[in-house]
Write a protein that holds these residues in place. Structure first.
Motif, PDB file in Angstrom:
ATOM      1  N   LYS A  34     -11.140  13.112  -8.094  1.00  0.00           N
ATOM      2  CA  LYS A  34      -9.701  12.987  -8.316  1.00  0.00           C
ATOM      3  C   LYS A  34      -9.179  11.600  -7.959  1.00  0.00           C
ATOM      4  CE  LYS A  34      -8.181  17.776  -7.669  1.00  0.00           C
ATOM      5  NZ  LYS A  34      -7.370  18.691  -6.808  1.00  0.00           N
ATOM      6  N   THR A  35      -9.772  10.987  -6.951  1.00  0.00           N
ATOM      7  CA  THR A  35      -9.257   9.705  -6.455  1.00  0.00           C
ATOM      8  C   THR A  35      -9.956   8.502  -7.081  1.00  0.00           C
ATOM      9  OG1 THR A  35     -10.800   9.859  -4.568  1.00  0.00           O
ATOM     10  CG2 THR A  35      -8.562  10.660  -4.230  1.00  0.00           C
ATOM     11  N   ARG A  36     -10.697   8.716  -8.159  1.00  0.00           N
ATOM     12  CA  ARG A  36     -11.460   7.599  -8.755  1.00  0.00           C
ATOM     13  C   ARG A  36     -10.583   6.534  -9.383  1.00  0.00           C
ATOM     14  NH1 ARG A  36     -14.943   9.871 -13.693  1.00  0.00           N
ATOM     15  NH2 ARG A  36     -15.455   7.666 -13.838  1.00  0.00           N
ATOM     16  N   ASP A  37      -9.360   6.889  -9.797  1.00  0.00           N
ATOM     17  CA  ASP A  37      -8.471   5.912 -10.441  1.00  0.00           C
ATOM     18  C   ASP A  37      -7.508   5.279  -9.445  1.00  0.00           C
ATOM     19  OD1 ASP A  37      -9.595   6.482 -12.918  1.00  0.00           O
ATOM     20  OD2 ASP A  37      -8.253   8.191 -13.199  1.00  0.00           O
ATOM     21  N   TYR A  88       0.801  -1.220   0.000  1.00  0.00           N
ATOM     22  CA  TYR A  88       0.000   0.000   0.000  1.00  0.00           C
ATOM     23  C   TYR A  88       0.838   1.277   0.000  1.00  0.00           C
ATOM     24  CZ  TYR A  88      -3.570  -3.365   1.372  1.00  0.00           C
ATOM     25  OH  TYR A  88      -4.415  -4.435   1.406  1.00  0.00           O
ATOM     26  N   ASP A  89       2.146   1.152  -0.044  1.00  0.00           N
ATOM     27  CA  ASP A  89       3.000   2.335   0.095  1.00  0.00           C
ATOM     28  C   ASP A  89       2.705   3.398  -0.962  1.00  0.00           C
ATOM     29  OD1 ASP A  89       4.121   1.069   2.217  1.00  0.00           O
ATOM     30  OD2 ASP A  89       6.035   0.617   1.253  1.00  0.00           O
ATOM     31  N   GLU A  90       2.691   3.000  -2.221  1.00  0.00           N
ATOM     32  CA  GLU A  90       2.464   3.963  -3.300  1.00  0.00           C
ATOM     33  C   GLU A  90       1.052   4.520  -3.243  1.00  0.00           C
ATOM     34  OE1 GLU A  90       2.956   6.556  -6.207  1.00  0.00           O
ATOM     35  OE2 GLU A  90       4.542   5.383  -5.249  1.00  0.00           O
ATOM     36  N   ARG A  91       0.089   3.638  -2.960  1.00  0.00           N
ATOM     37  CA  ARG A  91      -1.307   4.088  -2.851  1.00  0.00           C
ATOM     38  C   ARG A  91      -1.443   5.114  -1.725  1.00  0.00           C
ATOM     39  NH1 ARG A  91      -5.900   4.582  -5.830  1.00  0.00           N
ATOM     40  NH2 ARG A  91      -7.782   4.140  -4.647  1.00  0.00           N
ATOM     41  N   LEU A  92      -0.806   4.847  -0.587  1.00  0.00           N
ATOM     42  CA  LEU A  92      -0.874   5.760   0.551  1.00  0.00           C
ATOM     43  C   LEU A  92      -0.262   7.104   0.188  1.00  0.00           C
ATOM     44  CD1 LEU A  92      -1.503   6.309   3.534  1.00  0.00           C
ATOM     45  CD2 LEU A  92       0.742   5.333   4.090  1.00  0.00           C
ATOM     46  N   ARG A  93       0.888   7.092  -0.478  1.00  0.00           N
ATOM     47  CA  ARG A  93       1.531   8.355  -0.860  1.00  0.00           C
ATOM     48  C   ARG A  93       0.629   9.179  -1.774  1.00  0.00           C
ATOM     49  NH1 ARG A  93       6.440   5.297  -0.768  1.00  0.00           N
ATOM     50  NH2 ARG A  93       6.120   4.622  -2.924  1.00  0.00           N
ATOM     51  N   ARG A  94      -0.019   8.504  -2.713  1.00  0.00           N
ATOM     52  CA  ARG A  94      -0.880   9.227  -3.647  1.00  0.00           C
ATOM     53  C   ARG A  94      -2.088   9.822  -2.940  1.00  0.00           C
ATOM     54  NH1 ARG A  94      -5.299   8.405  -7.056  1.00  0.00           N
ATOM     55  NH2 ARG A  94      -5.205   9.674  -8.948  1.00  0.00           N
ATOM     56  N   LEU A  95      -2.713   9.047  -2.076  1.00  0.00           N
ATOM     57  CA  LEU A  95      -3.893   9.533  -1.363  1.00  0.00           C
ATOM     58  C   LEU A  95      -3.531  10.702  -0.438  1.00  0.00           C
ATOM     59  CD1 LEU A  95      -5.665   6.166  -0.445  1.00  0.00           C
ATOM     60  CD2 LEU A  95      -6.492   7.902  -2.043  1.00  0.00           C
ATOM     61  N   ALA A  97      -9.665   8.601   2.497  1.00  0.00           N
ATOM     62  CA  ALA A  97      -8.419   7.852   2.313  1.00  0.00           C
ATOM     63  C   ALA A  97      -8.557   6.438   2.853  1.00  0.00           C
ATOM     64  CB  ALA A  97      -7.266   8.578   3.005  1.00  0.00           C
ATOM     65  N   ARG A  98      -9.187   6.300   4.004  1.00  0.00           N
ATOM     66  CA  ARG A  98      -9.400   4.968   4.599  1.00  0.00           C
ATOM     67  C   ARG A  98     -10.254   4.098   3.679  1.00  0.00           C
ATOM     68  NH1 ARG A  98     -12.912   5.059   9.886  1.00  0.00           N
ATOM     69  NH2 ARG A  98     -14.378   5.754   8.300  1.00  0.00           N
ATOM     70  N   ALA A  99     -11.274   4.685   3.070  1.00  0.00           N
ATOM     71  CA  ALA A  99     -12.159   3.928   2.192  1.00  0.00           C
ATOM     72  C   ALA A  99     -11.471   3.503   0.899  1.00  0.00           C
ATOM     73  CB  ALA A  99     -13.399   4.764   1.871  1.00  0.00           C
ATOM     74  N   LEU A 100     -10.445   4.256   0.478  1.00  0.00           N
ATOM     75  CA  LEU A 100      -9.803   4.004  -0.812  1.00  0.00           C
ATOM     76  C   LEU A 100      -8.473   3.273  -0.716  1.00  0.00           C
ATOM     77  CD1 LEU A 100     -10.524   7.454  -2.505  1.00  0.00           C
ATOM     78  CD2 LEU A 100     -11.601   5.270  -3.052  1.00  0.00           C
ATOM     79  N   ILE A 101      -7.927   3.092   0.488  1.00  0.00           N
ATOM     80  CA  ILE A 101      -6.586   2.542   0.638  1.00  0.00           C
ATOM     81  C   ILE A 101      -6.472   1.129   0.070  1.00  0.00           C
ATOM     82  CG2 ILE A 101      -6.986   1.641   2.973  1.00  0.00           C
ATOM     83  CD1 ILE A 101      -3.708   3.207   1.630  1.00  0.00           C
TER      84      ILE A 101
END
Length: 202
Positions: A199-202, A131-138, A166-170
């Motif tokens: 913005k976070t849809r992708d 989840y590192d990259e996902r977390l950085r992006r969020l 962010a929690r819902a999308l992580i």
């Protein structure tokens, strides 16, 4: 028994409901909160459910997200009928496929913003670092970089809602359910939250 993915016509839609009914018993009266609702949602589509207060919007959303059991009908997510899943199967499926943003944030007050965001990752069996990259992006998109180590009580309402998003999308869910995510925000923060969801849809 675990369901297998069924690539039939129902799987053409990320979400499909058929004649969903949800009722509550209040004293001697049966109240029908959701009455035979059919809905088709395609992948990538944004859908808003509009109605007066008490019309069953949140109840229907909770049914679709597997938080409430339906009394009749079927709910298919990615072609899988969640109404036929056992409690354990549904819990795993929800963790791997669904994200949920609640109107009142539902953050754990003793946990920092970062810890709240990472809670769903503890429920899915993936390797550390996934989840590192996902977390950085969020964190970047939601502008939470300077708030990650703050408790919810130290955040504004808009910041708390960004943590909840962010929690819902992580876990990179296939579908995101948002129950009036701007209901407790002022107009400026509400517009910001809606823009962030896009913005976070992708």
């Amino acid at each position: 028994m675990k369901q297998e993915y069924n690539p039939d016509t129902k799987s053409r839609f990320i979400l499909k409901t058929e004649s969903v009914i949800k009722q509550y018993k209040q004293y001697d009266e049966v109240i029908t909160a959701v009455n035979r609702v059919d809905l088709n949602v395609e992948e990538g589509e944004f859908v808003a459910i509009i109605g007066t207060s008490g019309s069953g919007k949140s109840t229907f959303l909770h049914c679709c997200a597997g938080l409430d059991k339906v009394d009749a009908g079927h709910i298919y997510i990615r072609g899988m009928d969640i109404t036929k899943m056992s409690h354990d199967e549904l819990g795993r499926f929800r963790g791997e496929n669904l994200g949920i943003v609640f109107q009142r944030h539902n953050l754990i007050p003793q946990f920092t913003a970062l810890e709240n965001i990472l809670i769903p990752t503890l429920m899915v069996n993936k390797q550390a670092g996934t989840y590192d990259e996902r977390l950085r992006r969020l964190v970047k998109v939601l502008d939470l970089g300077e708030r990650l180590h703050h408790l919810p009580s130290e955040l504004s309402g808009g910041q708390q809602q960004r943590v909840a998003i962010a929690r819902a999308l992580i876990n990179m869910p296939a579908i995101l359910f948002a129950d009036e995510p701007t209901g407790n925000l002022d107009r400026a923060n509400a517009d910001e939250v809606l823009e962030l969801l896009i913005k976070t849809r992708d």
